[in-house]
Design a protein around this motif. Structure first.
Motif, PDB file in Angstrom:
ATOM      1  N   GLU A 212       2.915   1.790   2.618  1.00  0.00           N
ATOM      2  CA  GLU A 212       4.214   2.392   2.887  1.00  0.00           C
ATOM      3  C   GLU A 212       4.667   2.088   4.291  1.00  0.00           C
ATOM      4  OE1 GLU A 212       3.378   6.441   1.737  1.00  0.00           O
ATOM      5  OE2 GLU A 212       2.905   6.959   3.814  1.00  0.00           O
ATOM      6  N   HIS A 213       5.971   2.247   4.487  1.00  0.00           N
ATOM      7  CA  HIS A 213       6.561   1.978   5.791  1.00  0.00           C
ATOM      8  C   HIS A 213       7.334   3.206   6.221  1.00  0.00           C
ATOM      9  CE1 HIS A 213       7.812  -0.967   8.861  1.00  0.00           C
ATOM     10  NE2 HIS A 213       8.825  -0.147   8.984  1.00  0.00           N
ATOM     11  N   GLU A 214       7.033   3.670   7.412  1.00  0.00           N
ATOM     12  CA  GLU A 214       7.701   4.871   7.907  1.00  0.00           C
ATOM     13  C   GLU A 214       8.807   4.505   8.886  1.00  0.00           C
ATOM     14  OE1 GLU A 214       4.668   7.353   9.597  1.00  0.00           O
ATOM     15  OE2 GLU A 214       4.427   8.415   7.698  1.00  0.00           O
TER      16      GLU A 214
ATOM     17  N   THR B 196      10.488   7.513   4.542  1.00  0.00           N
ATOM     18  CA  THR B 196       9.260   6.772   4.237  1.00  0.00           C
ATOM     19  C   THR B 196       9.480   6.006   2.944  1.00  0.00           C
ATOM     20  OG1 THR B 196       7.905   8.452   5.306  1.00  0.00           O
ATOM     21  CG2 THR B 196       6.787   6.964   3.788  1.00  0.00           C
TER      22      THR B 196
ATOM     23  N   SER C 180       7.789   3.690   0.100  1.00  0.00           N
ATOM     24  CA  SER C 180       6.458   3.430  -0.423  1.00  0.00           C
ATOM     25  C   SER C 180       6.508   2.350  -1.510  1.00  0.00           C
ATOM     26  CB  SER C 180       5.915   4.751  -0.976  1.00  0.00           C
ATOM     27  OG  SER C 180       4.776   4.524  -1.723  1.00  0.00           O
TER      28      SER C 180
END
Ligand SMILES: [Cu+2]
Length: 155
Positions: free
Chosen positions: A99-101, A47, A49
């Motif tokens: 955020e990007h998961e 993840t 962020s």
């Protein structure tokens, strides 16, 4: 969130760290999926962020050449009922304060041309390269973990 801006300004004045993009990027929940010994590809999940007020553009990812020849950023798409991977050549842009998961069955970081399979308990060093020139070093642990979805059609 609202409070963090004045606090950040103060710290920035005191220590000169506020403008560092590095301090505003954090990586959590990183892991690599264990593979069989002769595997040539592997997948990494994490993840990313972005705590800054501006967009964060992850351009590419590197790993030492004794681990894998190449690292690509992939997304997974459903096409005609099949899960397929596609390389994101322009990387990924993360909006301010979001955020990007990277997760199984979704976006992931792909190791291509592994020199050996990923063994549970080992660690994989990665360098994340951002469009503003910042490099962020991380390392992720190799784990046995089944996503419970799409493992047959994906990796
Ligand atoms: Cu992939």
């Amino acid at each position: 969130m609202r409070l963090s801006f004045p606090v950040c300004l103060c710290l920035g004045l005191l220590f000169g760290v506020c403008t560092s993009a590095l301090a505003q990027v954090s990586v959590s929940d990183g892991w690599a999926r264990a593979t069989f010994p002769m595997a040539k590809t592997g997948a990494i999940y994490l993840t990313l962020s972005n705590q800054s007020d501006s967009k964060l553009h992850l351009l590419s990812v590197k790993t030492p050449s004794d681990i894998a020849k190449e690292v690509q950023i992939h997304t997974t798409e459903m096409t005609d009922g099949m899960m397929r991977m596609r390389q994101l050549k322009n990387g990924i842009v993360i909006a301010p304060h979001s955020e990007h998961e990277f997760v199984p069955g979704g976006d992931h970081i792909m190791l291509i041309g592994l020199s050996k399979g990923l063994e549970k308990g080992t660690r994989i060093p990665l360098t994340l390269l951002f469009a503003d020139g910042v490099e962020h070093e991380i390392n992720v642990e190799v784990k046995h973990q089944d996503s419970g979805m799409g493992t047959k059609s994906h990796h």
